[in-house]
Design a protein around this motif. Structure first.
Motif, PDB file in Angstrom:
ATOM      1  N   HIS A  18      10.366  -1.410  -4.253  1.00 50.39           N
ATOM      2  CA  HIS A  18      11.451  -1.699  -5.182  1.00 50.39           C
ATOM      3  C   HIS A  18      11.423  -0.769  -6.397  1.00 50.39           C
ATOM      4  O   HIS A  18      12.455  -0.555  -7.038  1.00 50.39           O
ATOM      5  CB  HIS A  18      11.363  -3.153  -5.634  1.00 50.39           C
ATOM      6  CG  HIS A  18      11.475  -4.126  -4.495  1.00 50.39           C
ATOM      7  ND1 HIS A  18      12.613  -4.263  -3.731  1.00 50.39           N
ATOM      8  CD2 HIS A  18      10.561  -4.989  -3.968  1.00 50.39           C
ATOM      9  CE1 HIS A  18      12.421  -5.176  -2.801  1.00 50.39           C
ATOM     10  NE2 HIS A  18      11.188  -5.637  -2.912  1.00 50.39           N
ATOM     11  N   GLU A  19      10.251  -0.199  -6.711  1.00 49.60           N
ATOM     12  CA  GLU A  19      10.125   0.688  -7.869  1.00 49.60           C
ATOM     13  C   GLU A  19       9.607   2.063  -7.481  1.00 49.60           C
ATOM     14  O   GLU A  19       9.128   2.810  -8.331  1.00 49.60           O
ATOM     15  CB  GLU A  19       9.210   0.050  -8.920  1.00 49.60           C
ATOM     16  CG  GLU A  19       9.729  -1.278  -9.449  1.00 49.60           C
ATOM     17  CD  GLU A  19       8.774  -1.903 -10.465  1.00 49.60           C
ATOM     18  OE1 GLU A  19       7.843  -1.207 -10.909  1.00 49.60           O
ATOM     19  OE2 GLU A  19       8.973  -3.077 -10.804  1.00 49.60           O
ATOM     20  N   GLY A  20       9.691   2.416  -6.211  1.00 47.19           N
ATOM     21  CA  GLY A  20       9.213   3.713  -5.758  1.00 47.19           C
ATOM     22  C   GLY A  20       8.326   3.590  -4.532  1.00 47.19           C
ATOM     23  O   GLY A  20       8.207   2.523  -3.924  1.00 47.19           O
ATOM     24  N   LEU A  21       7.680   4.700  -4.169  1.00 47.55           N
ATOM     25  CA  LEU A  21       6.842   4.734  -2.984  1.00 47.55           C
ATOM     26  C   LEU A  21       5.501   4.048  -3.229  1.00 47.55           C
ATOM     27  O   LEU A  21       4.898   4.182  -4.290  1.00 47.55           O
ATOM     28  CB  LEU A  21       6.585   6.178  -2.564  1.00 47.55           C
ATOM     29  CG  LEU A  21       7.778   6.984  -2.039  1.00 47.55           C
ATOM     30  CD1 LEU A  21       7.332   8.407  -1.722  1.00 47.55           C
ATOM     31  CD2 LEU A  21       8.379   6.324  -0.815  1.00 47.55           C
ATOM     32  N   VAL A  22       5.042   3.337  -2.204  1.00 44.12           N
ATOM     33  CA  VAL A  22       3.727   2.694  -2.228  1.00 44.12           C
ATOM     34  C   VAL A  22       3.047   3.000  -0.905  1.00 44.12           C
ATOM     35  O   VAL A  22       3.652   2.845   0.164  1.00 44.12           O
ATOM     36  CB  VAL A  22       3.842   1.165  -2.398  1.00 44.12           C
ATOM     37  CG1 VAL A  22       2.457   0.543  -2.522  1.00 44.12           C
ATOM     38  CG2 VAL A  22       4.692   0.816  -3.600  1.00 44.12           C
ATOM     39  N   ASP A  23       1.784   3.456  -0.953  1.00 46.93           N
ATOM     40  CA  ASP A  23       1.028   3.758   0.256  1.00 46.93           C
ATOM     41  C   ASP A  23      -0.107   2.755   0.393  1.00 46.93           C
ATOM     42  O   ASP A  23      -0.964   2.647  -0.499  1.00 46.93           O
ATOM     43  CB  ASP A  23       0.462   5.179   0.178  1.00 46.93           C
ATOM     44  CG  ASP A  23       0.461   5.876   1.527  1.00 46.93           C
ATOM     45  OD1 ASP A  23       0.714   5.197   2.545  1.00 46.93           O
ATOM     46  OD2 ASP A  23       0.203   7.087   1.569  1.00 46.93           O
ATOM     47  N   TYR A  24      -0.093   2.004   1.501  1.00 47.00           N
ATOM     48  CA  TYR A  24      -1.139   1.033   1.797  1.00 47.00           C
ATOM     49  C   TYR A  24      -2.075   1.645   2.840  1.00 47.00           C
ATOM     50  O   TYR A  24      -1.620   2.073   3.903  1.00 47.00           O
ATOM     51  CB  TYR A  24      -0.544  -0.253   2.365  1.00 47.00           C
ATOM     52  CG  TYR A  24       0.427  -0.965   1.459  1.00 47.00           C
ATOM     53  CD1 TYR A  24      -0.011  -1.844   0.474  1.00 47.00           C
ATOM     54  CD2 TYR A  24       1.802  -0.786   1.601  1.00 47.00           C
ATOM     55  CE1 TYR A  24       0.882  -2.517  -0.346  1.00 47.00           C
ATOM     56  CE2 TYR A  24       2.703  -1.456   0.792  1.00 47.00           C
ATOM     57  CZ  TYR A  24       2.237  -2.321  -0.175  1.00 47.00           C
ATOM     58  OH  TYR A  24       3.128  -2.981  -0.983  1.00 47.00           O
ATOM     59  N   PHE A  25      -3.390   1.665   2.540  1.00 45.30           N
ATOM     60  CA  PHE A  25      -4.359   2.267   3.453  1.00 45.30           C
ATOM     61  C   PHE A  25      -5.230   1.188   4.084  1.00 45.30           C
ATOM     62  O   PHE A  25      -5.641   0.222   3.431  1.00 45.30           O
ATOM     63  CB  PHE A  25      -5.256   3.264   2.707  1.00 45.30           C
ATOM     64  CG  PHE A  25      -4.676   4.646   2.618  1.00 45.30           C
ATOM     65  CD1 PHE A  25      -5.045   5.639   3.513  1.00 45.30           C
ATOM     66  CD2 PHE A  25      -3.735   4.950   1.652  1.00 45.30           C
ATOM     67  CE1 PHE A  25      -4.497   6.909   3.445  1.00 45.30           C
ATOM     68  CE2 PHE A  25      -3.177   6.221   1.562  1.00 45.30           C
ATOM     69  CZ  PHE A  25      -3.563   7.202   2.462  1.00 45.30           C
ATOM     70  N   GLY A  26      -5.531   1.408   5.363  1.00 40.10           N
ATOM     71  CA  GLY A  26      -6.410   0.504   6.087  1.00 40.10           C
ATOM     72  C   GLY A  26      -5.649  -0.561   6.836  1.00 40.10           C
ATOM     73  O   GLY A  26      -4.460  -0.798   6.594  1.00 40.10           O
ATOM     74  N   ASP A  27      -6.345  -1.214   7.744  1.00 35.88           N
ATOM     75  CA  ASP A  27      -5.686  -2.168   8.619  1.00 35.88           C
ATOM     76  C   ASP A  27      -5.380  -3.485   7.948  1.00 35.88           C
ATOM     77  O   ASP A  27      -4.579  -4.264   8.465  1.00 35.88           O
ATOM     78  CB  ASP A  27      -6.555  -2.415   9.860  1.00 35.88           C
ATOM     79  CG  ASP A  27      -6.651  -1.178  10.733  1.00 35.88           C
ATOM     80  OD1 ASP A  27      -5.773  -0.322  10.631  1.00 35.88           O
ATOM     81  OD2 ASP A  27      -7.612  -1.079  11.511  1.00 35.88           O
ATOM     82  N   GLY A  28      -6.010  -3.768   6.815  1.00 37.19           N
ATOM     83  CA  GLY A  28      -5.874  -5.045   6.128  1.00 37.19           C
ATOM     84  C   GLY A  28      -4.493  -5.365   5.566  1.00 37.19           C
ATOM     85  O   GLY A  28      -3.949  -6.414   5.843  1.00 37.19           O
ATOM     86  N   PRO A  29      -3.898  -4.494   4.695  1.00 40.81           N
ATOM     87  CA  PRO A  29      -4.468  -3.236   4.215  1.00 40.81           C
ATOM     88  C   PRO A  29      -5.552  -3.467   3.163  1.00 40.81           C
ATOM     89  O   PRO A  29      -5.690  -4.571   2.639  1.00 40.81           O
ATOM     90  CB  PRO A  29      -3.261  -2.514   3.619  1.00 40.81           C
ATOM     91  CG  PRO A  29      -2.374  -3.613   3.137  1.00 40.81           C
ATOM     92  CD  PRO A  29      -2.545  -4.744   4.117  1.00 40.81           C
ATOM     93  N   GLU A  30      -6.303  -2.395   2.864  1.00 41.04           N
ATOM     94  CA  GLU A  30      -7.435  -2.488   1.956  1.00 41.04           C
ATOM     95  C   GLU A  30      -7.163  -1.888   0.586  1.00 41.04           C
ATOM     96  O   GLU A  30      -7.668  -2.385  -0.419  1.00 41.04           O
ATOM     97  CB  GLU A  30      -8.661  -1.766   2.563  1.00 41.04           C
ATOM     98  CG  GLU A  30      -9.000  -2.185   3.984  1.00 41.04           C
ATOM     99  CD  GLU A  30      -9.457  -3.627   4.070  1.00 41.04           C
ATOM    100  OE1 GLU A  30     -10.020  -4.121   3.078  1.00 41.04           O
ATOM    101  OE2 GLU A  30      -9.257  -4.249   5.128  1.00 41.04           O
ATOM    102  N   LEU A  31      -6.386  -0.809   0.547  1.00 44.39           N
ATOM    103  CA  LEU A  31      -6.178  -0.040  -0.684  1.00 44.39           C
ATOM    104  C   LEU A  31      -4.693   0.199  -0.886  1.00 44.39           C
ATOM    105  O   LEU A  31      -3.924   0.292   0.066  1.00 44.39           O
ATOM    106  CB  LEU A  31      -6.904   1.310  -0.610  1.00 44.39           C
ATOM    107  CG  LEU A  31      -8.381   1.283  -0.228  1.00 44.39           C
ATOM    108  CD1 LEU A  31      -8.886   2.695   0.013  1.00 44.39           C
ATOM    109  CD2 LEU A  31      -9.202   0.600  -1.308  1.00 44.39           C
TER     110      LEU A  31
END
Length: 224
Positions: free
Chosen positions: A112-125
């Motif tokens: 909603h406020e720009g790009l977000v990158d989620y890392f890991g299968d959880g995700p974790e980060l």
């Protein structure tokens, strides 16, 4: 839907090299996935990173597992709309170390406020991402401070900040893409990097063809 990078870059998307526009021009309505094949000439993880952290996040496909050179890799990109209505680009990387393959998975979301990158299968980060175009037509991604998604709602600050920078472009001389990812800390400097080259092809892909691991285990609405 609008591809995640076109949404982030606006008119600057048209300043990318034409092959980069092709690479990032797909979205959840395109009916295609992309398969990348290449070599990571260098993967590095600083000795300052405690082994338990490397083990924990490596096993959750959120970090490369160890330093090495000339590592073959493949990467599959899938686009879909998640349950929150956000356009998503799932990136499933497979590093072929001599001791066996390891994965590094992430999902880039047009938040909603720009790009977000989620890392890991959880995700974790979680990394908030700012995208821009270089004068050479490369794609430049720069992150705000890393956020942990396990435990208390914390962002790393001061001497604990981790920030990522990723550059991808087209190599006219060799007719292939190049990539360079680096994570830095203000105290210890370079924490990790991977850099190398690859080629890419489109493949027909219906929603039912997208593998389960392209979706994180948990739907996270947190974007900062």
């Amino acid at each position: 839907m609008t591809p995640v990078y076109r949404a982030a870059l606006g008119s600057d998307f048209d300043r990318l090299h034409p092959n980069m526009q092709w690479r990032y021009g797909i979205d959840s309505t395109s009916g295609v996935a992309q398969r990348l094949t290449g070599i990571l000439e260098s993967i590095y993880i600083s000795a300052a990173v405690p082994p338990p952290i490397t083990w924990y996040y490596g096993n959750r496909n959120a970090l490369p597992s160890k330093s090495s050179r000339m590592v073959p890799f493949t990467q599959d990109n899938y686009c879909y709309v998640d349950e929150l209505g956000r356009e998503c680009l799932a990136v499933l990387r497979n590093f072929e170390y001599t001791a066996g393959s390891r994965k590094l998975n992430s999902v880039l979301v047009a938040g909603h406020e720009g790009l977000v990158d989620y890392f890991g299968d959880g995700p974790e980060l979680l990394y908030p991402i700012t995208a821009s175009t270089t004068p050479q037509g490369d794609l430049l991604l720069e992150s705000g401070p890393l956020r942990w998604l396990r435990g208390p709602r914390l962002g790393m600050r001061g001497p604990f900040v981790l920030e990522m920078k990723y550059t991808e472009g087209w190599d006219d001389a060799r007719q292939r893409f190049r990539c360079d990812a680096i994570v830095r800390n203000p105290v210890i400097g370079e924490v990790l990097h991977y850099r190398g080259w690859f080629t890419a092809v489109d493949q027909q892909c219906a929603l039912s063809d997208i593998p389960d691991e392209a979706w994180p285990i948990n739907l996270i609405d947190r974007e900062h």
